[in-house]
Design a protein around this motif. Structure first.
Motif, mmCIF file in Angstrom:
data_model
loop_
_atom_site.group_PDB
_atom_site.id
_atom_site.type_symbol
_atom_site.label_atom_id
_atom_site.label_comp_id
_atom_site.label_asym_id
_atom_site.label_seq_id
_atom_site.Cartn_x
_atom_site.Cartn_y
_atom_site.Cartn_z
ATOM 1 N N LEU A 93 2.426 42.563 -60.549
ATOM 2 C CA LEU A 93 1.236 43.343 -60.883
ATOM 3 C C LEU A 93 1.163 43.988 -62.083
ATOM 4 O O LEU A 93 -0.056 44.352 -62.702
ATOM 5 C CB LEU A 93 0.982 44.473 -59.887
ATOM 6 N N GLY A 94 2.116 43.937 -62.779
ATOM 7 C CA GLY A 94 2.250 44.411 -64.233
ATOM 8 C C GLY A 94 2.463 46.052 -64.237
ATOM 9 O O GLY A 94 1.818 46.703 -65.087
ATOM 10 N N SER A 95 3.070 46.291 -63.233
ATOM 11 C CA SER A 95 3.402 47.775 -63.123
ATOM 12 C C SER A 95 4.775 48.141 -63.895
ATOM 13 O O SER A 95 5.617 47.677 -63.146
ATOM 14 C CB SER A 95 3.349 48.413 -61.751
ATOM 15 N N ASN A 96 4.464 49.011 -65.039
ATOM 16 C CA ASN A 96 6.043 49.312 -65.461
ATOM 17 C C ASN A 96 6.589 50.861 -64.926
ATOM 18 O O ASN A 96 7.732 51.071 -65.043
ATOM 19 C CB ASN A 96 5.867 49.349 -67.014
ATOM 20 N N VAL A 97 5.618 51.388 -64.196
ATOM 21 C CA VAL A 97 6.243 52.589 -63.541
ATOM 22 C C VAL A 97 5.573 52.456 -62.169
ATOM 23 O O VAL A 97 4.237 52.653 -61.978
ATOM 24 C CB VAL A 97 5.766 54.045 -64.344
ATOM 25 N N SER A 98 6.398 52.539 -61.060
ATOM 26 C CA SER A 98 5.991 52.488 -59.880
ATOM 27 C C SER A 98 6.441 53.639 -58.982
ATOM 28 O O SER A 98 7.409 54.144 -59.292
ATOM 29 C CB SER A 98 6.479 51.159 -59.226
ATOM 30 N N TYR A 99 5.690 53.942 -57.885
ATOM 31 C CA TYR A 99 6.216 55.183 -57.175
ATOM 32 C C TYR A 99 6.595 54.983 -55.616
ATOM 33 O O TYR A 99 5.820 53.913 -55.021
ATOM 34 C CB TYR A 99 5.002 56.311 -57.255
ATOM 35 N N ILE A 100 7.410 55.454 -55.181
ATOM 36 C CA ILE A 100 7.179 55.891 -53.525
ATOM 37 C C ILE A 100 6.700 57.238 -53.190
ATOM 38 O O ILE A 100 7.765 58.168 -53.669
ATOM 39 C CB ILE A 100 8.668 55.414 -53.123
ATOM 40 N N TYR A 101 5.813 57.245 -52.396
ATOM 41 C CA TYR A 101 5.390 58.660 -51.902
ATOM 42 C C TYR A 101 5.990 58.808 -50.495
ATOM 43 O O TYR A 101 5.362 57.954 -49.539
ATOM 44 C CB TYR A 101 3.996 58.628 -52.226
ATOM 45 N N ILE A 102 6.673 59.580 -50.236
ATOM 46 C CA ILE A 102 7.590 59.868 -49.020
ATOM 47 C C ILE A 102 7.234 60.953 -48.246
ATOM 48 O O ILE A 102 7.058 61.980 -48.933
ATOM 49 C CB ILE A 102 8.918 59.603 -49.110
ATOM 50 N N ARG A 103 6.788 60.846 -46.878
ATOM 51 C CA ARG A 103 6.346 62.105 -46.241
ATOM 52 C C ARG A 103 7.581 63.303 -46.157
ATOM 53 O O ARG A 103 8.813 62.969 -46.250
ATOM 54 C CB ARG A 103 6.072 61.876 -44.727
ATOM 55 N N GLY A 154 21.162 46.217 -63.668
ATOM 56 C CA GLY A 154 20.045 45.658 -64.508
ATOM 57 C C GLY A 154 18.757 45.180 -63.748
ATOM 58 O O GLY A 154 18.011 44.243 -64.204
ATOM 59 N N PHE A 155 18.634 45.588 -62.579
ATOM 60 C CA PHE A 155 17.556 45.077 -61.770
ATOM 61 C C PHE A 155 16.320 46.124 -61.877
ATOM 62 O O PHE A 155 15.309 45.790 -61.579
ATOM 63 C CB PHE A 155 17.768 45.013 -60.287
ATOM 64 N N LEU A 156 16.623 47.330 -62.612
ATOM 65 C CA LEU A 156 15.298 48.186 -62.854
ATOM 66 C C LEU A 156 15.579 48.719 -64.184
ATOM 67 O O LEU A 156 16.816 48.779 -64.871
ATOM 68 C CB LEU A 156 15.452 49.531 -61.872
ATOM 69 N N GLY A 157 14.706 49.351 -65.035
ATOM 70 C CA GLY A 157 15.063 49.928 -66.445
ATOM 71 C C GLY A 157 14.472 49.004 -67.311
ATOM 72 O O GLY A 157 13.364 48.298 -66.951
ATOM 73 N N LYS A 158 14.830 48.948 -68.458
ATOM 74 C CA LYS A 158 14.525 48.165 -69.665
ATOM 75 C C LYS A 158 15.071 46.759 -69.617
ATOM 76 O O LYS A 158 16.182 46.253 -69.186
ATOM 77 C CB LYS A 158 14.938 48.636 -71.094
ATOM 78 N N ASN A 159 14.032 45.791 -69.930
ATOM 79 C CA ASN A 159 14.232 44.306 -70.077
ATOM 80 C C ASN A 159 15.051 43.757 -69.022
ATOM 81 O O ASN A 159 16.190 43.345 -69.104
ATOM 82 C CB ASN A 159 15.072 44.142 -71.554
ATOM 83 N N ILE A 160 14.359 43.781 -67.770
ATOM 84 C CA ILE A 160 15.132 43.416 -66.555
ATOM 85 C C ILE A 160 15.659 42.061 -66.691
ATOM 86 O O ILE A 160 14.679 41.011 -66.840
ATOM 87 C CB ILE A 160 14.200 43.732 -65.123
ATOM 88 N N LEU A 161 16.917 41.839 -66.471
ATOM 89 C CA LEU A 161 17.506 40.437 -66.319
ATOM 90 C C LEU A 161 17.113 39.625 -67.635
ATOM 91 O O LEU A 161 16.895 38.301 -67.443
ATOM 92 C CB LEU A 161 17.166 39.825 -65.229
ATOM 93 N N GLY A 162 16.952 40.330 -68.715
ATOM 94 C CA GLY A 162 16.423 39.594 -69.923
ATOM 95 C C GLY A 162 15.228 39.065 -69.969
ATOM 96 O O GLY A 162 14.904 38.272 -70.835
ATOM 97 N N THR A 163 14.273 39.537 -69.126
ATOM 98 C CA THR A 163 12.704 38.978 -69.249
ATOM 99 C C THR A 163 11.871 39.399 -69.998
ATOM 100 O O THR A 163 10.899 39.151 -70.199
ATOM 101 C CB THR A 163 12.363 38.989 -67.850
ATOM 102 N N GLY A 164 12.437 40.806 -70.624
ATOM 103 C CA GLY A 164 11.372 41.606 -71.207
ATOM 104 C C GLY A 164 10.752 42.365 -70.385
ATOM 105 O O GLY A 164 9.991 43.486 -70.964
ATOM 106 N N PHE A 165 10.637 42.365 -69.213
ATOM 107 C CA PHE A 165 9.817 43.142 -68.074
ATOM 108 C C PHE A 165 10.698 44.463 -67.962
ATOM 109 O O PHE A 165 11.913 44.542 -67.518
ATOM 110 C CB PHE A 165 9.663 42.540 -66.953
ATOM 111 N N ASP A 166 10.061 45.640 -68.020
ATOM 112 C CA ASP A 166 10.398 47.163 -67.858
ATOM 113 C C ASP A 166 9.744 47.613 -66.472
ATOM 114 O O ASP A 166 8.597 47.615 -66.338
ATOM 115 C CB ASP A 166 10.250 47.939 -68.927
ATOM 116 N N CYS A 167 10.738 48.261 -65.735
ATOM 117 C CA CYS A 167 10.253 48.800 -64.703
ATOM 118 C C CYS A 167 10.977 50.039 -64.169
ATOM 119 O O CYS A 167 12.210 49.912 -63.916
ATOM 120 C CB CYS A 167 10.217 47.853 -63.592
#
Ligand code: NAI
Length: 441
Positions: free
Chosen positions: A113-123, A144-157
């Motif tokens: 989806l191209g979301s660099n900042v995602s949320y979990i809203y929990i009751r 290395g599965f979250l944060g900057k440049n995940i697995l060297g792909t350039g994708f941040d989350c």
């Protein structure tokens, strides 16, 4: 036996932690997905036929394809973990025992989806789970599965966990977004849908915990293979939280080809009704969906067996059918009083109404008051018709579906169990000492 996709490793000790989750093949779907393009992932999700597991059953791939992508505007994924529907506790189970499955699903979905900042809203009431999720997020980030440049792909989350204050209404997606923005959780008018104007007016996908967890097996086995499980438009597996008068309450993963009868009576699932009691009725999709009497629950209006899936449960429409909803499966045996049960639900909806829309704010309280009267043996025959009239005037006349959710249980209870309401009016002295179930069933 149903195929297990989500809960297959739930019994493994330590599966909550990254090391064990990795040993079971965890994050290999994410590694695969990050080598695909976002469009390829979207195609897999569409092909899978996955429908939203929060209750509405809206096709997930279609929702994702509606996400607006204006230049330079951030987009967000928000996981709805505000599981508050009475009888529903499947997301709690997923988050408590398989937090990395949710995080991995969020990573794949955020990338798509191209979301660099995602949320979990929990009751708010799930007070012990945010710590479990945050620990899993920290582990994923360290690996290395979250944060900057995940697995060297350039994708941040980044993923953040936000605790709700314990209001049922904040499970409605737009109320949830208001709450996440720090405001009172009042639902917004739709359209615009969150996919166009969501969190901070940015395009946002709001998905249920189970829907996002299901993205992992979809990528793992492919959308086409996922679509082969189940039947018709009820593809894949579904988590059901079963409770009420059954021998084995719990969370079950089903493949939506089993019948309701099999689900209630087989040892693999609910294990039948305690003390050999007869089945009276069931609410198969959480408290908001219509109650169905036993005869209609086991057979459709066409006399076919009723299956645990979206189409079969809805067979006959609202007049006779019900809904898969959130998968909160509540079983009532012959001793249960439908009037008391309906009154309890009415009290809940009255308490949880946000008060924004007059029909819901006033109507839920009015219905609760009348039901209380009838249940105590102080009602009149006209009250039953008045109750019917009030629920009709709530349904469809509110901003969000809480009004419908309050109206449908009352409508279905009167439609299918009117004799029970009348018994309460005709036998005021018996109402105090016994219920209709014990007296008449
Ligand atoms: P809905 O049908 O309004 O929407 C379903 C989803 O599809 C939403 O995310 C909506 O934004 C999206 N959508 C629909 N049309 C769209 C369009 N044209 N463009 C873009 N997006 C679109 O239903 P809602 O209000 O989200 O959910 C109602 C259900 O929630 C009830 O049927 C009930 O079963 C369930 N529920 C579940 C609870 C739980 O604890 N899991 C609690 C209360 C209710």
């Amino acid at each position: 036996m149903s195929k297990k996709l989500l809960l297959k490793d739930a019994h493994i000790e330590g599966i909550r932690y990254l090391e064990t989750y990795r040993k079971q093949g965890g994050y290999t779907a994410a590694e695969k997905a990050l080598k695909m393009t976002p469009d390829e992932i979207l195609e897999e999700v569409k092909t899978s036929g996955l429908r939203g597991r929060g209750g509405a059953g809206f096709p997930t791939g279609m929702k994702w394809s509606f996400l607006a992508k204006p230049e330079g505007v951030p987009r967000h994924l928000v996981v709805n973990a505000d599981e508050s529907e009475p009888g529903t506790f499947k997301d709690r189970y997923l988050m408590e025992f398989l937090p990395h499955l949710l995080i991995e699903g969020m990573l794949i979905s955020s990338y798509c989806l191209g979301s660099n900042v995602s949320y979990i809203y929990i009751r708010g009431e799930y007070s012990w789970i945010p710590d479990i999720l945050e620990e899993a997020i920290d582990e994923a980030k360290a690996a290395g599965f979250l944060g900057k440049n995940i697995l060297g792909t350039g994708f941040d989350c980044e993923i953040y966990v936000q605790r709700g204050g314990g209001a049922y209404i904040c499970g409605e997606e737009t109320a949830l977004l208001e709450s996440l923005e720090g405001k009172r959780g009042n639902p917004r008018l739709k359209p615009p849908f969150p996919a166009v104007k969501g969190l901070w007016e940015r395009p946002t996908v709001v998905n249920n915990v189970e829907s996002i967890a299901a993205i992992v097996p979809i990528i793992d086995i492919t959308g086409a293979e996922y679509a082969k499980i189940g039947i018709g438009r009820s593809t894949g597996t579904k988590l059901i939280s079963a409770c009420g008068n059954i021998n084995k309450p719990g969370v079950y993963e089903i493949d939506m080809t089993i019948t309701v009868e099999e689900f209630i009576y087989s040892e693999e699932y609910c294990g039948g009704i305690p003390n050999g009691k007869k089945l009276k009725a069931c609410i198969p999709g959480g408290s908001s969906v219509p109650i169905v009497p036993a005869n209609l629950l086991l057979k459709t209006v066409n006399g076919e067996p009723r299956y645990m899936n979206y189409e079969s449960l809805a067979d006959g429409g609202f007049a006779t059918g019900t809904m898969m909803g959130s998968g909160g499966f509540i079983v009532l045996d012959e001793d249960q009083c439908v009037v008391e049960h309906t009154m309890t639900l009415a009290r809940f909806y009255h308490h949880e109404s946000c008060g924004q829309c007059t029909p819901c704010r006033e109507g839920t309280g009015w219905m609760h008051k009348i039901l209380k009267k009838i249940e105590k043996g102080e009602g009149k025959m006209e009250d039953i018709d008045l109750l019917w009239d009030i629920q009709r005037k709530i349904e469809g006349n509110t901003i969000c579906p809480l009004g419908d959710a309050a109206a449908w249980p009352v409508a279905a209870a009167i439609r299918h169990f009117r004799d029970e309401f009348e018994w309460h009016v005709k036998n005021p002295e018996l109402c105090l000492t016994q219920n209709y179930g014990l007296a008449n069933y």
